[in-house]
Design a protein around this motif. Structure first.
Motif, short mmCIF file in Angstrom:
data_model
loop_
_atom_site.label_atom_id
_atom_site.label_comp_id
_atom_site.label_asym_id
_atom_site.label_seq_id
_atom_site.Cartn_x
_atom_site.Cartn_y
_atom_site.Cartn_z
N LYS A 1 18.93 18.52 58.29
CA LYS A 1 19.67 19.82 58.29
C LYS A 1 18.98 21.19 58.16
CE LYS A 1 24.03 21.42 56.27
NZ LYS A 1 25.12 21.45 55.44
N ILE A 2 17.60 20.84 57.73
CA ILE A 2 16.59 21.91 57.74
C ILE A 2 16.23 22.45 58.95
CG2 ILE A 2 14.36 22.83 56.90
CD1 ILE A 2 14.42 21.02 54.42
N LEU A 3 16.16 21.16 59.88
CA LEU A 3 15.63 21.40 61.15
C LEU A 3 16.41 22.16 62.18
CD1 LEU A 3 13.97 17.77 61.47
CD2 LEU A 3 12.50 20.01 61.43
N ILE A 4 17.79 21.99 61.93
CA ILE A 4 18.78 22.47 62.96
C ILE A 4 19.23 23.86 62.45
CG2 ILE A 4 19.46 20.30 63.76
CD1 ILE A 4 22.27 20.63 62.07
N SER A 5 18.88 24.19 61.25
CA SER A 5 19.64 25.38 60.42
C SER A 5 18.76 26.70 61.27
CB SER A 5 19.34 25.43 59.21
OG SER A 5 17.86 25.39 58.81
N CYS B 1 15.29 28.12 60.66
CA CYS B 1 15.80 28.09 59.13
C CYS B 1 15.92 29.29 58.41
CB CYS B 1 14.60 27.11 58.39
SG CYS B 1 15.11 26.61 56.73
N ASN B 2 16.90 29.63 57.92
CA ASN B 2 17.28 30.75 57.33
C ASN B 2 17.03 30.23 55.72
OD1 ASN B 2 20.33 32.98 56.63
ND2 ASN B 2 17.91 33.05 55.94
N PHE B 3 15.84 30.17 55.19
CA PHE B 3 15.48 29.52 54.29
C PHE B 3 16.09 30.04 52.95
CE2 PHE B 3 11.64 31.50 55.53
CZ PHE B 3 11.27 32.50 54.58
N HIS C 1 0.42 29.06 54.49
CA HIS C 1 0.52 29.89 55.82
C HIS C 1 1.44 30.01 56.68
CE1 HIS C 1 -3.77 30.13 53.99
NE2 HIS C 1 -3.79 29.05 53.99
N ILE C 2 2.82 29.94 56.17
CA ILE C 2 3.81 29.83 56.89
C ILE C 2 4.44 31.21 57.24
CG2 ILE C 2 6.12 29.19 57.37
CD1 ILE C 2 5.33 26.56 55.82
N PRO C 3 4.48 31.81 58.67
CA PRO C 3 4.80 33.22 58.59
C PRO C 3 6.24 33.44 58.57
CG PRO C 3 4.00 32.32 60.83
CD PRO C 3 3.49 31.34 59.63
N TRP C 4 6.85 34.40 58.17
CA TRP C 4 8.18 34.77 58.12
C TRP C 4 8.73 36.01 58.43
CZ3 TRP C 4 9.79 38.11 54.51
CH2 TRP C 4 8.89 38.31 53.34
N CYS D 1 11.77 31.43 59.23
CA CYS D 1 10.41 31.10 59.64
C CYS D 1 10.18 32.11 61.09
CB CYS D 1 10.38 29.82 60.06
SG CYS D 1 10.55 28.67 58.61
N ASP D 2 8.93 32.34 61.34
CA ASP D 2 8.65 33.03 62.54
C ASP D 2 8.60 31.87 63.63
OD1 ASP D 2 8.39 35.62 61.32
OD2 ASP D 2 6.25 35.69 61.71
N ASN D 3 8.04 30.84 63.23
CA ASN D 3 7.82 29.63 64.34
C ASN D 3 9.07 28.72 64.43
OD1 ASN D 3 5.23 30.98 64.91
ND2 ASN D 3 4.55 29.76 63.33
N SER D 4 9.02 27.96 63.56
CA SER D 4 9.95 26.65 63.49
C SER D 4 10.61 26.21 62.01
CB SER D 4 9.29 25.49 64.34
OG SER D 4 10.29 24.65 64.25
N ALA D 5 11.70 25.83 62.16
CA ALA D 5 11.87 25.10 60.91
C ALA D 5 11.29 24.12 60.47
CB ALA D 5 13.45 24.60 61.06
#
Length: 400
Positions: free
Chosen positions: A46-50, A55-57, A95-98, A108-112
């Motif tokens: 569910k994280i991967l498709i959000s 991912c709006n975390f 080091h995950i950009p957001w 996330c800037d890149n990917s869930a």
């Protein structure tokens, strides 16, 4: 073929989603031996498709008032002890950009997948054993819990139910947590779709279907609850952020009120055109502020078929009020297949708000969407997963 053996651990987490992984990481950091069991081929589906894959975390404006539960004060403790800043520290470590998109929503800037990779890295660092493609068939309790699975039997001092609710069944969602809860004597609030598009079947509202594809900013209300975001017309009814938000508060038989021009005085705007004594007709006048197809529909329903200069003040007032106070009557929802979340779930009145543990079943914990706590659209539900998982994990770590 997978070897079938008996294994023991301090904690077994059933469900490898956001809440389950957070609980496992937190408990393992405190020295507990933790095993995560997930029936999917990979964790965090569910994280991967959000969030469109990003991912709006979480949300910068996490407040208990943004959550629905039969036990309204239940979310307060967990949310007060795990805040958006705490999760952002975890992203910083990896080091995950957001970025903030709007209304405090963080993506996330890149990917869930960055989030799932981060959680698995934290699991590995804390020596959490994560097992996928494992179906749990039964959970029993005597001195310890016995968990029977397709990979053999497990025993543990504690079991965490983190299998979520019924929304988005394509991710493997089931009612497993509810079945186990009832088995142990916990009540379940009837699960229903939340943050879900609404459909219209009544003849009086069939015009809604003809406007599929149109989107515009609106203010929607149901009872005392109001949201101001975008509305989307679909071939079955209405969707978009504003409608999804209000759907969690809507009850069958109730009307939903839509203001198509929030913050504007439409009667005055139309009056100014009338005073200019032009020959503009209703559809052309309304399309200055509304999408063209919607303008034609509203004019056809509520406006005289003659130049605006010939309208009476009463006619101007009528069309203006119709645009500001348009009542529609949904006949249902698009169901769990299209719902973002599940309303209802395991009754939180039987759980400790500090630990997430069942008051009458020591060692049994309920977290995330499995519990009767549902947040607004925009990162609130993921944050509840982090906060409730963290609360349970901390309690398990403190058990010693």
């Amino acid at each position: 073929m997978r070897e079938r053996t008996a294994r023991s651990a301090d904690v077994i987490v059933i469900g490898g989603g956001a809440a389950g992984l957070m609980a496992a990481i937190t408990a393992a950091r405190g020295g507990r031996q933790v095993v995560v069991l997930d029936h999917n081929a990979e964790v965090g589906r569910k994280i991967l498709i959000s969030g469109g894959g990003r991912c709006n975390f979480t949300n910068l404006d996490i407040r208990p008032e943004c959550y629905l539960s039969q036990n309204r004060r239940f979310p307060y403790s967990a949310l007060s002890r795990y805040k958006p800043a705490d999760f952002l520290e975890l992203l910083k470590k990896h080091h995950i950009p957001w970025h903030e998109k709007k209304l405090g929503q963080l993506f996330c800037d890149n990917s869930a997948r960055d989030i799932v990779t981060m959680l698995l890295a934290e699991c590995a660092q804390a020596h959490v054993r994560v097992m996928t493609d494992v179906k749990v068939t039964s959970v029993r309790r005597s001195d310890q819990f016995s968990v029977e699975t397709s990979a053999g039997n497990f025993s543990a001092r504690a079991v965490v139910l983190a299998t979520g609710g019924l929304s988005v069944p394509k991710t493997g969602a089931t009612g497993f947590a509810y079945d186990i809860a009832r088995q142990f004597g916990l009540s379940v609030i009837q699960p229903t779709p939340g943050l879900v598009p609404l459909v219209f079947g009544a003849e009086s509202d069939r015009w809604v279907h003809t406007l599929a594809g149109i989107s515009l900013p609106v203010r929607v209300s149901c009872g005392k609850r109001v949201f101001e975001e975008a509305l989307l017309f679909t071939h079955r009814g209405l969707s978009g952020p504003a409608l999804l938000q209000i759907s969690s508060y809507w009850q069958p038989g109730e009307a939903i009120r839509i203001d198509l021009l929030p913050g504007q005085n439409f009667e005055q705007l139309l009056g100014d055109i009338k005073k200019a004594k032009g020959k503009m007709r209703g559809p052309a006048a309304l399309s200055r502020w509304l999408p063209q197809r919607l303008a034609h529909e509203m004019a056809g329903q509520y406006a005289p078929d003659r130049p605006l200069v010939e309208w009476s003040d009463k006619a101007v007032r009528h069309i203006a009020q119709s645009c500001h106070r348009m009542d529609v009557h949904p006949t249902g929802t698009e169901g769990f297949a299209k719902a973002e979340v599940t309303l209802g779930g395991i009754d939180t009145r039987s759980l400790s708000s500090r630990t997430m543990q069942a008051e009458k079943v020591p060692g049994l914990y309920v977290i995330g969407e499995a519990a009767d706590v549902t947040g607004w659209l925009g990162g609130y539900n993921f944050h509840w997963a982090w906060a409730s998982g963290h609360a349970a994990g901390m309690a398990l770590a403190e058990e010693g």
